[in-house]
Design a protein around this motif. Structure first.
Motif, PDB file in Angstrom:
ATOM      1  N   GLU A  44      18.287  36.888  26.419  1.00 38.80           N
ATOM      2  CA  GLU A  44      18.845  36.990  25.064  1.00 38.80           C
ATOM      3  C   GLU A  44      19.402  35.647  24.608  1.00 38.80           C
ATOM      4  O   GLU A  44      19.178  35.206  23.463  1.00 38.80           O
ATOM      5  N   ILE A  45      20.128  34.967  25.504  1.00 37.20           N
ATOM      6  CA  ILE A  45      20.681  33.653  25.169  1.00 37.20           C
ATOM      7  C   ILE A  45      19.558  32.641  24.962  1.00 37.20           C
ATOM      8  O   ILE A  45      19.596  31.826  24.029  1.00 37.20           O
ATOM      9  N   ARG A  46      18.534  32.696  25.810  1.00 44.72           N
ATOM     10  CA  ARG A  46      17.409  31.758  25.705  1.00 44.72           C
ATOM     11  C   ARG A  46      16.704  31.924  24.354  1.00 44.72           C
ATOM     12  O   ARG A  46      16.402  30.933  23.682  1.00 44.72           O
ATOM     13  N   ARG A  47      16.449  33.166  23.970  1.00 46.25           N
ATOM     14  CA  ARG A  47      15.768  33.407  22.695  1.00 46.25           C
ATOM     15  C   ARG A  47      16.629  32.946  21.514  1.00 46.25           C
ATOM     16  O   ARG A  47      16.130  32.330  20.566  1.00 46.25           O
ATOM     17  N   TYR A  48      17.903  33.242  21.585  1.00 43.83           N
ATOM     18  CA  TYR A  48      18.817  32.865  20.504  1.00 43.83           C
ATOM     19  C   TYR A  48      18.864  31.345  20.363  1.00 43.83           C
ATOM     20  O   TYR A  48      18.716  30.798  19.263  1.00 43.83           O
ATOM     21  N   ALA A  49      19.043  30.661  21.486  1.00 43.87           N
ATOM     22  CA  ALA A  49      19.097  29.199  21.456  1.00 43.87           C
ATOM     23  C   ALA A  49      17.746  28.607  21.096  1.00 43.87           C
ATOM     24  O   ALA A  49      17.663  27.582  20.410  1.00 43.87           O
ATOM     25  N   GLY A  50      16.675  29.253  21.555  1.00 46.23           N
ATOM     26  CA  GLY A  50      15.338  28.763  21.236  1.00 46.23           C
ATOM     27  C   GLY A  50      15.046  28.828  19.760  1.00 46.23           C
ATOM     28  O   GLY A  50      14.437  27.910  19.182  1.00 46.23           O
ATOM     29  N   ASP A  51      15.485  29.901  19.100  1.00 44.23           N
ATOM     30  CA  ASP A  51      15.299  30.006  17.654  1.00 44.23           C
ATOM     31  C   ASP A  51      16.041  28.890  16.926  1.00 44.23           C
ATOM     32  O   ASP A  51      15.557  28.336  15.934  1.00 44.23           O
ATOM     33  N   MET A  52      17.220  28.546  17.455  1.00 42.61           N
ATOM     34  CA  MET A  52      18.007  27.477  16.838  1.00 42.61           C
ATOM     35  C   MET A  52      17.394  26.100  17.074  1.00 42.61           C
ATOM     36  O   MET A  52      17.599  25.170  16.290  1.00 42.61           O
ATOM     37  N   ALA A  53      16.664  25.966  18.174  1.00 43.45           N
ATOM     38  CA  ALA A  53      16.153  24.660  18.568  1.00 43.45           C
ATOM     39  C   ALA A  53      14.817  24.315  17.919  1.00 43.45           C
ATOM     40  O   ALA A  53      14.187  23.328  18.286  1.00 43.45           O
ATOM     41  N   LEU A  54      14.386  25.122  16.981  1.00 45.77           N
ATOM     42  CA  LEU A  54      13.148  24.815  16.268  1.00 45.77           C
ATOM     43  C   LEU A  54      13.325  23.548  15.429  1.00 45.77           C
ATOM     44  O   LEU A  54      14.433  23.067  15.220  1.00 45.77           O
ATOM     45  N   ASN A  55      12.232  23.015  14.972  1.00 46.93           N
ATOM     46  CA  ASN A  55      12.256  21.826  14.111  1.00 46.93           C
ATOM     47  C   ASN A  55      12.779  20.587  14.830  1.00 46.93           C
ATOM     48  O   ASN A  55      13.441  19.729  14.228  1.00 46.93           O
ATOM     49  N   GLY A  56      12.506  20.522  16.137  1.00 46.93           N
ATOM     50  CA  GLY A  56      12.757  19.295  16.868  1.00 46.93           C
ATOM     51  C   GLY A  56      14.174  19.047  17.308  1.00 46.93           C
ATOM     52  O   GLY A  56      14.507  17.924  17.731  1.00 46.93           O
ATOM     53  N   LYS A  57      15.050  20.029  17.255  1.00 50.53           N
ATOM     54  CA  LYS A  57      16.412  19.825  17.741  1.00 50.53           C
ATOM     55  C   LYS A  57      16.419  19.596  19.250  1.00 50.53           C
ATOM     56  O   LYS A  57      15.717  20.285  19.988  1.00 50.53           O
ATOM     57  N   ARG A  58      17.219  18.641  19.711  1.00 47.00           N
ATOM     58  CA  ARG A  58      17.347  18.417  21.150  1.00 47.00           C
ATOM     59  C   ARG A  58      18.225  19.508  21.753  1.00 47.00           C
ATOM     60  O   ARG A  58      19.207  19.952  21.150  1.00 47.00           O
ATOM     61  N   LYS A  59      17.861  19.923  22.943  1.00 54.68           N
ATOM     62  CA  LYS A  59      18.545  21.033  23.607  1.00 54.68           C
ATOM     63  C   LYS A  59      19.292  20.509  24.833  1.00 54.68           C
ATOM     64  O   LYS A  59      18.757  19.733  25.627  1.00 54.68           O
ATOM     65  N   TYR A  60      20.535  20.958  24.970  1.00 55.22           N
ATOM     66  CA  TYR A  60      21.386  20.563  26.088  1.00 55.22           C
ATOM     67  C   TYR A  60      21.970  21.820  26.733  1.00 55.22           C
ATOM     68  O   TYR A  60      22.307  22.782  26.043  1.00 55.22           O
ATOM     69  N   VAL A  61      22.105  21.777  28.065  1.00 55.83           N
ATOM     70  CA  VAL A  61      22.842  22.820  28.780  1.00 55.83           C
ATOM     71  C   VAL A  61      24.002  22.156  29.498  1.00 55.83           C
ATOM     72  O   VAL A  61      23.818  21.177  30.230  1.00 55.83           O
ATOM     73  N   LEU A  62      25.203  22.668  29.256  1.00 60.23           N
ATOM     74  CA  LEU A  62      26.409  22.150  29.903  1.00 60.23           C
ATOM     75  C   LEU A  62      26.896  23.180  30.919  1.00 60.23           C
ATOM     76  O   LEU A  62      27.020  24.359  30.601  1.00 60.23           O
ATOM     77  N   PHE A  63      27.154  22.703  32.143  1.00 61.31           N
ATOM     78  CA  PHE A  63      27.712  23.569  33.175  1.00 61.31           C
ATOM     79  C   PHE A  63      29.158  23.160  33.432  1.00 61.31           C
ATOM     80  O   PHE A  63      29.447  22.006  33.743  1.00 61.31           O
ATOM     81  N   THR A  64      30.069  24.132  33.295  1.00 58.53           N
ATOM     82  CA  THR A  64      31.482  23.842  33.483  1.00 58.53           C
ATOM     83  C   THR A  64      31.836  23.631  34.948  1.00 58.53           C
ATOM     84  O   THR A  64      32.804  22.951  35.253  1.00 58.53           O
ATOM     85  N   HIS A  65      31.056  24.216  35.847  1.00 57.58           N
ATOM     86  CA  HIS A  65      31.232  24.020  37.287  1.00 57.58           C
ATOM     87  C   HIS A  65      30.064  24.693  37.991  1.00 57.58           C
ATOM     88  O   HIS A  65      29.220  25.322  37.342  1.00 57.58           O
ATOM     89  N   SER A  66      30.020  24.567  39.309  1.00 59.65           N
ATOM     90  CA  SER A  66      28.812  24.955  40.042  1.00 59.65           C
ATOM     91  C   SER A  66      28.854  26.337  40.672  1.00 59.65           C
ATOM     92  O   SER A  66      27.941  26.686  41.429  1.00 59.65           O
ATOM     93  N   ASP A  67      29.876  27.143  40.406  1.00 58.29           N
ATOM     94  CA  ASP A  67      29.859  28.504  40.945  1.00 58.29           C
ATOM     95  C   ASP A  67      28.557  29.191  40.540  1.00 58.29           C
ATOM     96  O   ASP A  67      28.091  29.034  39.402  1.00 58.29           O
ATOM     97  N   PHE A  68      27.990  29.961  41.440  1.00 62.88           N
ATOM     98  CA  PHE A  68      26.626  30.446  41.223  1.00 62.88           C
ATOM     99  C   PHE A  68      26.478  31.295  39.966  1.00 62.88           C
ATOM    100  O   PHE A  68      25.423  31.296  39.327  1.00 62.88           O
ATOM    101  N   ASP A  69      27.529  32.016  39.593  1.00 62.13           N
ATOM    102  CA  ASP A  69      27.417  32.852  38.398  1.00 62.13           C
ATOM    103  C   ASP A  69      27.310  32.023  37.120  1.00 62.13           C
ATOM    104  O   ASP A  69      26.795  32.514  36.109  1.00 62.13           O
ATOM    105  N   HIS A  70      27.740  30.779  37.162  1.00 57.26           N
ATOM    106  CA  HIS A  70      27.695  29.936  35.973  1.00 57.26           C
ATOM    107  C   HIS A  70      26.401  29.127  35.874  1.00 57.26           C
ATOM    108  O   HIS A  70      26.053  28.676  34.783  1.00 57.26           O
ATOM    109  N   ILE A  71      25.697  28.930  36.976  1.00 54.64           N
ATOM    110  CA  ILE A  71      24.443  28.164  36.926  1.00 54.64           C
ATOM    111  C   ILE A  71      23.212  29.060  37.039  1.00 54.64           C
ATOM    112  O   ILE A  71      22.087  28.572  37.025  1.00 54.64           O
TER     113      ILE A  71
END
Length: 277
Positions: A44-71
């Motif tokens: 759901e998040i991927r589709r939502y962000a993917g729709d926003m990233a149309l028209n050549g927008k650069r996409k970034y993923v930020l990880f607040t820390h490395s706990d497995f549930d966050h990555i």
């Protein structure tokens, strides 16, 4: 999953642990923060962000820390540039594989299947120090603050001009401090809230679990409560007062689960006090 949407940013909440993922969009960039948990939630998040990233927008993923549930959702964004702390990037291969194994074990436990590869994130933009800046496109400026204590590689991010403070696993309205790495570093880290409130116009604090808040007084209340919990636990552990230790989480929500994290904090502080003696 959408819990709150306001202008350029959207907060998603997982059914598991009330874990928060954030998506921020501008005219030329999309920032996704800690995409998680379950396969359909990540999608759901991927589709939502993917729709926003149309028209050549650069996409970034930020990880607040490395706990497995966050990555856990990393592999769903193969075209994104990854932002994380230098400590996150520099973990040993053994440590990275241990985190990947936690994800695989979680999926095996619940017969979960994902349509992407499970891997430890490869970091594009390393954060080395407090105050480091990263400009995303023309409209977003990120200022970073290292946040060790919960684990060893945490990262706070202030997103301007939106005034968002991405806090990772700090300042939750649901959780007392979960301390996996160092109680003293945890205290130093939560003290940085004052620095950030002074240096930036923080309009909303977004923790990794639980509810965000736009109330500065509530942000400070959470900080004060966390300081008090750590001090009280350290004192009770030092005096061997188990009754007081047990009472520190009276009234917390989800007590059957949270007792194990409280017990983990006690054991960590016992090790710290032994090391000082």
């Amino acid at each position: 999953m959408i819990k709150l949407r306001k202008g350029a940013w959207t907060l998603f909440e997982s059914a598991l642990y009330k874990t928060t993922s954030t998506v921020i969009q501008t005219e030329d960039a999309v920032l996704i923060v800690d995409p998680c948990w379950l396969p359909h939630e990540v999608e759901e998040i991927r589709r939502y962000a993917g729709d926003m990233a149309l028209n050549g927008k650069r996409k970034y993923v930020l990880f607040t820390h490395s706990d497995f549930d966050h990555i856990i959702g990393y592999g769903a964004f193969p075209d994104a540039e990854v932002i994380a702390s230098a400590a996150f990037a520099d973990k040993s291969e053994a440590a990275k594989q241990k985190i990947v194994e936690q994800i695989l074990a979680f999926d095996d436990d619940y017969y979960l299947e994902r349509n992407y590869e499970i891997a430890y994130p490869a970091v594009t933009h390393r954060v080395e120090r407090d105050g480091q800046l990263l400009q995303l496109g023309t409209d977003l400026r990120l200022t970073f603050y290292l946040s060790p204590g919960h684990n060893d590689d945490g990262l706070f991010t202030v997103v301007e001009p939106l005034g968002l403070l991405l806090a990772g696993d700090y300042w939750s309205d649901l959780e007392f401090p979960y301390i996996y790495h160092s109680s003293t570093l945890y205290e130093e880290t939560i003290g940085k809230l004052d620095t950030m409130l002074t240096a930036h116009e923080v309009k909303r604090l977004i923790p990794g679990h639980g509810s965000s808040t736009a109330d500065i007084g509530e942000m400070k209340r959470r900080q004060t409560a966390d300081f008090a919990y750590i001090a009280a636990l350290r004192g009770a552990v030092g005096s061997g007062d188990q009754e007081t230790i047990d009472a520190l989480i009276d009234g917390c929500r989800f007590p059957r689960n949270m007792r194990k994290f409280h017990k983990g904090n006690q054991e960590l502080m016992e090790r710290e006090l032994r090391a000082k003696s």
